[in-house]
Scaffold this motif. Structure first.
Motif, PDB file in Angstrom:
ATOM      1  N   MET A 143      31.246 132.800  13.242  1.00 44.38           N
ATOM      2  CA  MET A 143      32.364 133.585  12.768  1.00 44.38           C
ATOM      3  C   MET A 143      31.934 134.286  11.479  1.00 44.38           C
ATOM      4  SD  MET A 143      36.148 132.324  11.495  1.00 44.38           S
ATOM      5  CE  MET A 143      36.723 131.860  13.105  1.00 44.38           C
ATOM      6  N   ARG A 144      32.188 135.579  11.415  1.00 46.05           N
ATOM      7  CA  ARG A 144      31.873 136.345  10.215  1.00 46.05           C
ATOM      8  C   ARG A 144      32.845 135.968   9.094  1.00 46.05           C
ATOM      9  NH1 ARG A 144      32.254 142.207  12.104  1.00 46.05           N
ATOM     10  NH2 ARG A 144      32.503 142.443   9.872  1.00 46.05           N
ATOM     11  N   PHE A 145      32.391 136.133   7.858  1.00 47.89           N
ATOM     12  CA  PHE A 145      33.224 135.781   6.717  1.00 47.89           C
ATOM     13  C   PHE A 145      34.523 136.582   6.702  1.00 47.89           C
ATOM     14  CE2 PHE A 145      34.529 136.282   2.265  1.00 47.89           C
ATOM     15  CZ  PHE A 145      34.846 134.959   2.002  1.00 47.89           C
ATOM     16  N   THR A 146      34.451 137.874   7.026  1.00 43.17           N
ATOM     17  CA  THR A 146      35.667 138.693   7.016  1.00 43.17           C
ATOM     18  C   THR A 146      36.671 138.196   8.059  1.00 43.17           C
ATOM     19  OG1 THR A 146      34.572 140.316   8.434  1.00 43.17           O
ATOM     20  CG2 THR A 146      34.613 140.775   6.075  1.00 43.17           C
ATOM     21  N   SER A 147      36.170 137.751   9.207  1.00 40.04           N
ATOM     22  CA  SER A 147      37.060 137.193  10.231  1.00 40.04           C
ATOM     23  C   SER A 147      37.693 135.898   9.733  1.00 40.04           C
ATOM     24  CB  SER A 147      36.292 136.924  11.517  1.00 40.04           C
ATOM     25  OG  SER A 147      35.775 138.108  12.035  1.00 40.04           O
ATOM     26  N   PHE A 148      36.887 135.072   9.099  1.00 35.04           N
ATOM     27  CA  PHE A 148      37.371 133.807   8.541  1.00 35.04           C
ATOM     28  C   PHE A 148      38.428 134.084   7.473  1.00 35.04           C
ATOM     29  CE2 PHE A 148      37.046 130.729   5.065  1.00 35.04           C
ATOM     30  CZ  PHE A 148      37.394 129.566   5.723  1.00 35.04           C
ATOM     31  N   LEU A 149      38.149 135.051   6.611  1.00 32.76           N
ATOM     32  CA  LEU A 149      39.060 135.387   5.528  1.00 32.76           C
ATOM     33  C   LEU A 149      40.383 135.933   6.069  1.00 32.76           C
ATOM     34  CD1 LEU A 149      39.386 135.526   2.484  1.00 32.76           C
ATOM     35  CD2 LEU A 149      38.368 137.790   2.545  1.00 32.76           C
ATOM     36  N   TYR A 150      40.333 136.782   7.064  1.00 38.75           N
ATOM     37  CA  TYR A 150      41.552 137.328   7.666  1.00 38.75           C
ATOM     38  C   TYR A 150      42.379 136.219   8.313  1.00 38.75           C
ATOM     39  CZ  TYR A 150      44.743 140.007  10.547  1.00 38.75           C
ATOM     40  OH  TYR A 150      45.881 140.497  11.119  1.00 38.75           O
ATOM     41  N   LYS A 151      41.701 135.265   8.917  1.00 36.80           N
ATOM     42  CA  LYS A 151      42.366 134.182   9.637  1.00 36.80           C
ATOM     43  C   LYS A 151      43.156 133.266   8.696  1.00 36.80           C
ATOM     44  CE  LYS A 151      40.896 130.842  13.182  1.00 36.80           C
ATOM     45  NZ  LYS A 151      42.211 130.622  13.643  1.00 36.80           N
ATOM     46  N   LYS A 152      42.693 133.097   7.470  1.00 34.48           N
ATOM     47  CA  LYS A 152      43.360 132.183   6.533  1.00 34.48           C
ATOM     48  C   LYS A 152      44.826 132.549   6.283  1.00 34.48           C
ATOM     49  CE  LYS A 152      40.775 128.823   5.744  1.00 34.48           C
ATOM     50  NZ  LYS A 152      41.238 127.533   6.209  1.00 34.48           N
ATOM     51  N   PRO A 153      45.155 133.770   5.836  1.00 32.94           N
ATOM     52  CA  PRO A 153      46.576 134.049   5.596  1.00 32.94           C
ATOM     53  C   PRO A 153      47.412 134.122   6.872  1.00 32.94           C
ATOM     54  CG  PRO A 153      45.218 135.924   4.945  1.00 32.94           C
ATOM     55  CD  PRO A 153      44.309 134.837   5.392  1.00 32.94           C
ATOM     56  N   VAL A 154      46.764 134.258   8.011  1.00 31.16           N
ATOM     57  CA  VAL A 154      47.500 134.231   9.280  1.00 31.16           C
ATOM     58  C   VAL A 154      47.820 132.784   9.638  1.00 31.16           C
ATOM     59  CG1 VAL A 154      47.346 134.669  11.762  1.00 31.16           C
ATOM     60  CG2 VAL A 154      46.558 136.397  10.143  1.00 31.16           C
ATOM     61  N   ASP A 155      46.842 131.886   9.463  1.00 31.83           N
ATOM     62  CA  ASP A 155      47.009 130.492   9.863  1.00 31.83           C
ATOM     63  C   ASP A 155      47.690 129.614   8.811  1.00 31.83           C
ATOM     64  OD1 ASP A 155      45.725 131.167  12.177  1.00 31.83           O
ATOM     65  OD2 ASP A 155      43.823 130.219  11.662  1.00 31.83           O
ATOM     66  N   LEU A 156      47.480 129.899   7.535  1.00 27.04           N
ATOM     67  CA  LEU A 156      47.990 129.023   6.481  1.00 27.04           C
ATOM     68  C   LEU A 156      49.487 128.758   6.544  1.00 27.04           C
ATOM     69  CD1 LEU A 156      45.962 129.969   3.280  1.00 27.04           C
ATOM     70  CD2 LEU A 156      46.053 127.753   4.399  1.00 27.04           C
ATOM     71  N   PRO A 157      50.334 129.789   6.610  1.00 24.56           N
ATOM     72  CA  PRO A 157      51.758 129.464   6.576  1.00 24.56           C
ATOM     73  C   PRO A 157      52.210 128.561   7.722  1.00 24.56           C
ATOM     74  CG  PRO A 157      51.442 131.761   6.093  1.00 24.56           C
ATOM     75  CD  PRO A 157      50.112 131.213   6.552  1.00 24.56           C
ATOM     76  N   GLY A 158      51.776 128.846   8.941  1.00 30.65           N
ATOM     77  CA  GLY A 158      52.079 127.998  10.092  1.00 30.65           C
ATOM     78  C   GLY A 158      53.426 127.310  10.016  1.00 30.65           C
ATOM     79  N   ASP A 159      53.427 125.997  10.051  1.00 34.71           N
ATOM     80  CA  ASP A 159      54.679 125.249  10.037  1.00 34.71           C
ATOM     81  C   ASP A 159      55.295 125.193   8.641  1.00 34.71           C
ATOM     82  OD1 ASP A 159      52.622 123.649   9.098  1.00 34.71           O
ATOM     83  OD2 ASP A 159      53.471 121.801   9.908  1.00 34.71           O
ATOM     84  N   ARG A 160      54.522 125.512   7.618  1.00 34.42           N
ATOM     85  CA  ARG A 160      55.051 125.501   6.253  1.00 34.42           C
ATOM     86  C   ARG A 160      55.896 126.739   5.988  1.00 34.42           C
ATOM     87  NH1 ARG A 160      50.033 123.998   6.556  1.00 34.42           N
ATOM     88  NH2 ARG A 160      49.396 121.955   5.867  1.00 34.42           N
ATOM     89  N   ARG A 161      55.520 127.842   6.612  1.00 34.11           N
ATOM     90  CA  ARG A 161      56.229 129.114   6.549  1.00 34.11           C
ATOM     91  C   ARG A 161      56.126 129.820   5.218  1.00 34.11           C
ATOM     92  NH1 ARG A 161      61.930 128.489   8.528  1.00 34.11           N
ATOM     93  NH2 ARG A 161      61.800 130.725   8.656  1.00 34.11           N
ATOM     94  N   MET A 162      55.719 129.117   4.162  1.00 37.00           N
ATOM     95  CA  MET A 162      55.534 129.765   2.877  1.00 37.00           C
ATOM     96  C   MET A 162      54.326 129.137   2.188  1.00 37.00           C
ATOM     97  SD  MET A 162      58.012 130.103  -0.472  1.00 37.00           S
ATOM     98  CE  MET A 162      59.393 130.700   0.465  1.00 37.00           C
ATOM     99  N   VAL A 163      53.432 130.006   1.694  1.00 37.76           N
ATOM    100  CA  VAL A 163      52.228 129.545   1.009  1.00 37.76           C
ATOM    101  C   VAL A 163      52.057 130.372  -0.251  1.00 37.76           C
ATOM    102  CG1 VAL A 163      49.702 129.467   1.138  1.00 37.76           C
ATOM    103  CG2 VAL A 163      51.064 128.772   3.103  1.00 37.76           C
ATOM    104  N   VAL A 164      51.624 129.724  -1.324  1.00 38.70           N
ATOM    105  CA  VAL A 164      51.273 130.433  -2.550  1.00 38.70           C
ATOM    106  C   VAL A 164      49.762 130.395  -2.677  1.00 38.70           C
ATOM    107  CG1 VAL A 164      51.514 130.539  -5.060  1.00 38.70           C
ATOM    108  CG2 VAL A 164      53.447 129.793  -3.647  1.00 38.70           C
TER     109      VAL A 164
END
Length: 87
Positions: A1-22
């Protein structure tokens, strides 16, 4: 996985069930990335201009996420970007 793909995936995956991330970024390394970030059902707010205004807007959005009958408002996730490292 390229770093840019990994980086894009983080803000997509992080909120998940939490729904809000800082995301604290005291060095400001991800400022331009998050300014340009777009993803379905993800809203990004930045504390850069005003922490108070961002908190108010986040409260409005969070209220809609919890109370709205509209799926577009109810199903979104919120990412709050704090480039100063403070939130």
């Amino acid at each position: 996985m390229r770093f840019t793909s990994f980086l894009y995936k983080k803000p997509v995956d992080l909120p998940g069930d939490r729904r809000m991330v800082v995301w604290y970024d005291a060095e400001g390394d991800f400022k331009s990335f998050l300014a340009a970030f777009r993803a379905p059902n993800r809203e990004v707010l930045s504390t850069e201009a005003s922490v108070l205004k961002t908190r108010r807007r986040a409260g409005e959005i969070y209220g809609l996420m919890n109370e709205s009958e509209n799926p577009a408002e109810r199903d979104r996730c919120l990412l709050i970007y704090a480039p100063s490292g403070e939130g």
